[in-house]
Scaffold this active site. Structure first.
Site, PDB file in Angstrom:
ATOM      1  N   LYS A   9      49.390  44.766  46.428  1.00  0.00           N
ATOM      2  CA  LYS A   9      50.827  44.071  46.196  1.00  0.00           C
ATOM      3  C   LYS A   9      51.030  43.626  45.379  1.00  0.00           C
ATOM      4  CE  LYS A   9      48.292  41.059  50.077  1.00  0.00           C
ATOM      5  NZ  LYS A   9      47.184  40.771  49.431  1.00  0.00           N
ATOM      6  N   ARG A  87      49.481  37.186  57.433  1.00  0.00           N
ATOM      7  CA  ARG A  87      48.326  38.075  58.103  1.00  0.00           C
ATOM      8  C   ARG A  87      48.163  38.557  59.327  1.00  0.00           C
ATOM      9  NH1 ARG A  87      45.482  37.570  51.881  1.00  0.00           N
ATOM     10  NH2 ARG A  87      47.734  36.422  50.939  1.00  0.00           N
ATOM     11  N   ARG A 127      37.677  42.478  38.764  1.00  0.00           N
ATOM     12  CA  ARG A 127      38.937  42.361  38.369  1.00  0.00           C
ATOM     13  C   ARG A 127      39.025  41.279  37.802  1.00  0.00           C
ATOM     14  NH1 ARG A 127      43.341  41.129  43.754  1.00  0.00           N
ATOM     15  NH2 ARG A 127      41.950  39.275  43.823  1.00  0.00           N
ATOM     16  N   ARG A 156      38.740  35.557  39.134  1.00  0.00           N
ATOM     17  CA  ARG A 156      38.867  34.431  40.728  1.00  0.00           C
ATOM     18  C   ARG A 156      37.824  34.008  41.860  1.00  0.00           C
ATOM     19  NH1 ARG A 156      44.173  36.471  44.195  1.00  0.00           N
ATOM     20  NH2 ARG A 156      42.482  36.039  45.774  1.00  0.00           N
ATOM     21  N   ARG A 167      36.834  38.363  52.781  1.00  0.00           N
ATOM     22  CA  ARG A 167      38.079  38.588  52.751  1.00  0.00           C
ATOM     23  C   ARG A 167      38.652  39.935  53.145  1.00  0.00           C
ATOM     24  NH1 ARG A 167      39.445  38.037  47.184  1.00  0.00           N
ATOM     25  NH2 ARG A 167      41.085  38.682  47.456  1.00  0.00           N
TER      26      ARG A 167
HETATM   27  P1  AMP Z   1      46.116  36.489  47.948  1.00  0.00           P
HETATM   28  O1  AMP Z   1      46.080  35.835  46.055  1.00  0.00           O
HETATM   29  O2  AMP Z   1      47.052  36.847  48.395  1.00  0.00           O
HETATM   30  O3  AMP Z   1      44.642  37.499  48.087  1.00  0.00           O
HETATM   31  O4  AMP Z   1      45.557  34.767  48.746  1.00  0.00           O
HETATM   32  C1  AMP Z   1      44.736  34.542  48.370  1.00  0.00           C
HETATM   33  C2  AMP Z   1      44.158  33.688  50.139  1.00  0.00           C
HETATM   34  O5  AMP Z   1      45.465  32.605  50.498  1.00  0.00           O
HETATM   35  C3  AMP Z   1      43.813  34.302  50.218  1.00  0.00           C
HETATM   36  O6  AMP Z   1      41.995  35.256  50.881  1.00  0.00           O
HETATM   37  C4  AMP Z   1      43.509  33.254  52.156  1.00  0.00           C
HETATM   38  O7  AMP Z   1      42.782  32.453  52.027  1.00  0.00           O
HETATM   39  C5  AMP Z   1      44.968  32.691  51.715  1.00  0.00           C
HETATM   40  N1  AMP Z   1      46.458  33.456  52.376  1.00  0.00           N
HETATM   41  C6  AMP Z   1      47.367  33.690  51.705  1.00  0.00           C
HETATM   42  N2  AMP Z   1      47.806  33.539  51.951  1.00  0.00           N
HETATM   43  C7  AMP Z   1      48.044  33.866  53.423  1.00  0.00           C
HETATM   44  C8  AMP Z   1      48.603  33.436  55.182  1.00  0.00           C
HETATM   45  N3  AMP Z   1      49.213  34.567  55.054  1.00  0.00           N
HETATM   46  N4  AMP Z   1      47.546  33.165  56.280  1.00  0.00           N
HETATM   47  C9  AMP Z   1      46.512  32.407  56.050  1.00  0.00           C
HETATM   48  N5  AMP Z   1      45.725  32.320  54.342  1.00  0.00           N
HETATM   49  C10 AMP Z   1      46.235  33.051  53.369  1.00  0.00           C
END
Ligand code: AMP
Length: 213
Positions: A9, A87, A127, A156, A167
């Site tokens: 995404k 989420r 990755r 990361r 996750r």
């Molecule tokens: P991502 O880069 O999209 O994988 O997000 C990294 C991390 O940020 C996630 O594993 C969550 O810990 C946190 N996070 C991102 N977006 C949200 C959201 N809408 N609600 C809660 N936690 C979030």
């Protein structure tokens, strides 16, 4: 833009933003960006710890980070691609209220990129991301530096094997099903098969956006 971790995404959200001149707002990027701040609030420091463990950060922080950025962008006449901003069902409801309050609710489209949890696990394990520009480099790409900006490629912190599993449990298909249902019932959900190549997913999304515009 919705989809389990590893569904692509972020990659696709960036492409849409470039193509349509939209602002790309990734809540994951905004949260990681807090690490560079010198005067972190307790809420922000706690959020950085939360991310490291693969848990969801509190809803209120998400709204604080993103709502005013949406307003700024719309005021400047620019659309927005929200990447991973919703989420939980509570977040979906609050975003919906925000869109209604700002007279934007007729303008919202939800794109879901689907992927099995098994494939998500495979993609995330191995990755790399660019430490400078955030470009995501899949396992299959044998390169030593970022092809976009020559930045250093790193793993990361939350792409650690145990955190990936957490996750997927907290943000994978089963956990997201009620949120997806929420949008299906609103009639604004479009789904794209994320197992296709990046280019194929891009083409599928382009078709949907052409029809919807
Ligand atoms: P991502 O880069 O999209 O994988 O997000 C990294 C991390 O940020 C996630 O594993 C969550 O810990 C946190 N996070 C991102 N977006 C949200 C959201 N809408 N609600 C809660 N936690 C979030």
């Amino acid at each position: 833009m919705m989809g389990p971790p590893g569904s692509g995404k972020g990659t696709q959200a960036k492409k849409i933003a470039v193509q349509y001149g939209y602002t790309h707002l990734s809540t994951g990027d905004l949260l990681r960006g807090l690490a560079g701040k010198t005067d972190l609030t307790t809420e922000e420091s706690q959020a950085l710890e939360t991310i490291k463990h693969g848990n969801l950060v509190p809803d209120e922080l998400i709204y604080k980070l993103v709502f005013h950025k949406i307003e700024d962008s719309i005021r400047a006449g620019q659309g927005v691609v929200l990447d991973g901003a919703v989420r939980t069902v509570e977040q979906a409801q609050s975003f919906n209220q925000f869109f209604v309050d700002n007279n934007l609710n007729q303008e919202v489209l939800v794109l879901e990129i689907t992927l099995t949890n098994e494939e998500a696990l495979r993609r995330l394990s191995g990755r790399r991301v660019c430490a400078r520009c955030g470009e995501i480099v899949p396992l299959s790409m044998a390169v030593d530096s970022c092809q976009k900006c020559n930045g250093e490629l790193i793993v990361r912190a939350d792409d650690d094997a145990e955190v990936i599993k957490l996750r997927i449990r907290k943000q994978g298909n089963k956990a997201m099903a009620p949120v997806i249902d929420f949008y299906r019932q609103l009639g604004i959900l479009k789904t794209v098969d994320g197992v296709q190549s990046i280019e194929e997913v891009e083409r599928s999304i382009a078709k949907i956006l052409e029809i919807s515009n």
